[in-house]
Every structure is written in C-alpha cells, then in structure tokens.
Write a protein that holds these residues in place. Sequence first.
Motif, mmCIF file in Angstrom:
data_model
loop_
_atom_site.group_PDB
_atom_site.id
_atom_site.type_symbol
_atom_site.label_atom_id
_atom_site.label_comp_id
_atom_site.label_asym_id
_atom_site.label_seq_id
_atom_site.Cartn_x
_atom_site.Cartn_y
_atom_site.Cartn_z
ATOM 1 N N LEU A 5 10.663 -31.020 -23.739
ATOM 2 C CA LEU A 5 9.867 -30.444 -24.831
ATOM 3 C C LEU A 5 8.428 -30.940 -24.761
ATOM 4 C CD1 LEU A 5 9.810 -28.759 -27.437
ATOM 5 C CD2 LEU A 5 10.422 -30.835 -28.696
ATOM 6 N N LEU A 6 8.254 -32.245 -24.495
ATOM 7 C CA LEU A 6 6.898 -32.777 -24.403
ATOM 8 C C LEU A 6 6.173 -32.204 -23.186
ATOM 9 C CD1 LEU A 6 4.958 -34.966 -25.707
ATOM 10 C CD2 LEU A 6 5.556 -36.315 -23.707
ATOM 11 N N GLY B 122 5.170 -28.776 -23.918
ATOM 12 C CA GLY B 122 4.078 -28.812 -24.889
ATOM 13 C C GLY B 122 2.753 -29.140 -24.229
ATOM 14 N N GLY C 30 1.550 -26.108 -22.419
ATOM 15 C CA GLY C 30 0.953 -25.136 -23.325
ATOM 16 C C GLY C 30 -0.445 -25.546 -23.772
ATOM 17 N N ILE C 31 -0.614 -26.829 -24.103
ATOM 18 C CA ILE C 31 -1.937 -27.318 -24.521
ATOM 19 C C ILE C 31 -2.937 -27.179 -23.376
ATOM 20 C CG2 ILE C 31 -3.229 -29.392 -25.167
ATOM 21 C CD1 ILE C 31 -0.675 -30.290 -26.685
ATOM 22 N N TRP D 244 -1.509 -28.594 -16.070
ATOM 23 C CA TRP D 244 -0.624 -27.842 -16.956
ATOM 24 C C TRP D 244 0.453 -27.110 -16.162
ATOM 25 C CZ3 TRP D 244 0.559 -22.756 -16.870
ATOM 26 C CH2 TRP D 244 -0.377 -21.804 -16.465
#
Length: 376
Positions: free
Chosen positions: A120-121, A124, A127-128, A151
Amino acid sequence: MSTPVKESSGLRMGRPFGIPVYVSPTWLIVAAFITISFQPQFADMLPGFSETAAYAVALAFAVLLYVSVLLHELAHCVVAKHYGLPVRRITLYMLGGVSEIEREPETAGREFAVAFAGPLLSLGLAGIGALAEAFVVPPGGLAQVLVWQLWLSNLIVGLFNLLPGLPLDGGRMLRAAVWKVRRDSGTGTLVAAWVGRGVAVAVVVVPLLMNLMAGQEPGIGSMLWTVVLASFIWFGASQSLRVARVRARLPQLRARALARRAIPVTAEVPLSEGLRRAQEAGAGAMVVVDHDGRPVGIVNEAAVNATPEHRRPWVNVGALSRSLEPSLVLGADLEGESLLDAMRDTPAPEYLLVERGGEIFGVLATADVNRMFTGV
C-alpha cells in the motif's frame, strides 16, 4: 517482504521508529548492477550530461530506490508494532529488504493488515510520484527523470509484492484470507506456499514465453535476474512449507512424553560408575546433585560420548556437567509452542524437568526434540 532472517552482520544505519536498520554488504552488488545497467538510459534521457555524471545519476537512483524499499519495510513494522508485535530489525540486502518480526499476528485480520501495509505504501509513493511528475516537476530535467524512475520502480515493487504466493506480501494476504475462511492458519500457510512455488515458476516461464512469442532472444542479464528472483521465491515458499509442517506437529510436542529418566549422582562420582548406575536403572540422563540431594547440574551427553572409554573411570561426572541455571529448569507440563519458546530463550543441549512442587521428573534433551521434527 517480511520474512524472518538470521542475525545480520551488515552496517547499522539508524533506528527509525525505534527499529534498527541494517544494510547488508550484498546491497553493494545490486547497487553496482543498477548503476551500470541504468547509466546508458540516463545518458540518453539527459543528453547534456557527461558519461561520469550519468553514472552518478544512476547511483543516486539506486540509493533512492532502496530508500523506497526501506519505507516499504517500515510500513510493515509500524503496523506490526501497532499490534504489539516485537520487531527485531530491518535488513536491506541484494534482493530488497526483510523485516524481522518475532511473532506472528494473533488473527487473520492483523496478518492481512501487516502484509498489506508495505505494498500500500509503495503504490501510494508511486501515485504521489506520478502526480508530482505531471503537475509539479519541470519536464526534461534531472528531477523529472529521477521522479519518473522512482515512481515507476515503486509501482513495480508494489505490484510485484502483491503476487499471491509466499514469501511475498500477497502470499501473506492470501494466507490471511484462507486462515479467515478455514479458521486455520496452517492451512493458509500451505495454500499460500504452494501458490508461491507456482509464482516462482511463472516468474521464469512467463517472460521467456513472451520473448519467444515476440520472436526475440531473451537477454542473458534479464534471464539471470528472473532466475535469482524465482529462486528467492521458491526458497521462501519451501521454507514456509517446512514451518507449516513443524507447526502441525506442535500438538504432539510434550515435555513429559519426550523426557528421559534421570538418576541423581554427586559430582565426584566417576563417569564409568555413573553410566553403570544409569544403565542399571534404565535411565538416559544423569543429574548432578549436592550432598543434600538438590540438583546443581546436568551431565552433558555430548561430553560423555566424547570421553574415551578407558578414561571414564578417571573422569568425574561433575567435570562433564553444566551448572543448573534457573532458565535450564523447565516445568514437566510444558508443551507445544510454550515449550519451544522456553527452549529458544536459553538454548542448551539438556534441560531439567521438574514437577510443580519442584520434584525432579527427568531430563529433556534438545536432540530428542529435534529428532521429532526430522524430515519436515
């Protein structure tokens, strides 16, 4: 990935959230591999940079990539600590990182949460990074190239770890799901481990088939890397299978059932005489007692076997015994995980088993416990 590992001899880098972080020397291998492999790509994407500068950018990418891996592992550990699970360390090494969490979660839901935290991290961060590249970072420069690579790498790390087979995080999530449905963590481990073996085969076979269908020769470097990854997954899945089989036998692990009958002897008794008394009594161990009959030591079987027969009349049993520390005295009623935990706290070849009132019941030999699990 959260797999227990042996003691690390790597370089200690710090204690974020109170968790020791080590970097294994094997990290240098993959850092060199990433630097050499990505240098041409960075050179093409940054035409104004010299060859040396492109190498520096590639090395910076390798370092930042492992920072992402560290954050992935920290996510596992922070959630584990939230549930009261002790975390020994994080180690960054050649294939990524491992979090050494000393105890398994008590419920399937907590197992799922700890496992899912890492991917999940990573997703995330991906995505950031994608949003930052699209709306914040100026195009065409060094920052844009590094953000794009990072990314994309976090996306790959997140998706790869979601593959549903142990020892990957997706395997732990699958284990938790089966555990929840079947109400048995052992069944969940077996299912996720066998799926993990299938994933290991697919990691090699799928890219190979895709290359052949496209009429391309698979590159030696990429094939070598997939074989290394597949070997890691196969080994981890196989280890999980062995652990599951060991746990299946835990209900049969009872101190009383494995205990050896022991005879009391004083320290000055010759070894040959002690062995004669033990044979006569049908005992498999000797406990050294003082002249008031209190146990003070356990005669070490390995030391006895290493003593030549012609010397046994001249060697006292006290010389071959280990002093009886409090941690070497276990309750005769211990069994299963509780017995293993007590033995792990103080590793020793023999333990004295006593009744609740303190009476000697017998001696538990670690070799007998290990023999019970032989072949799993």
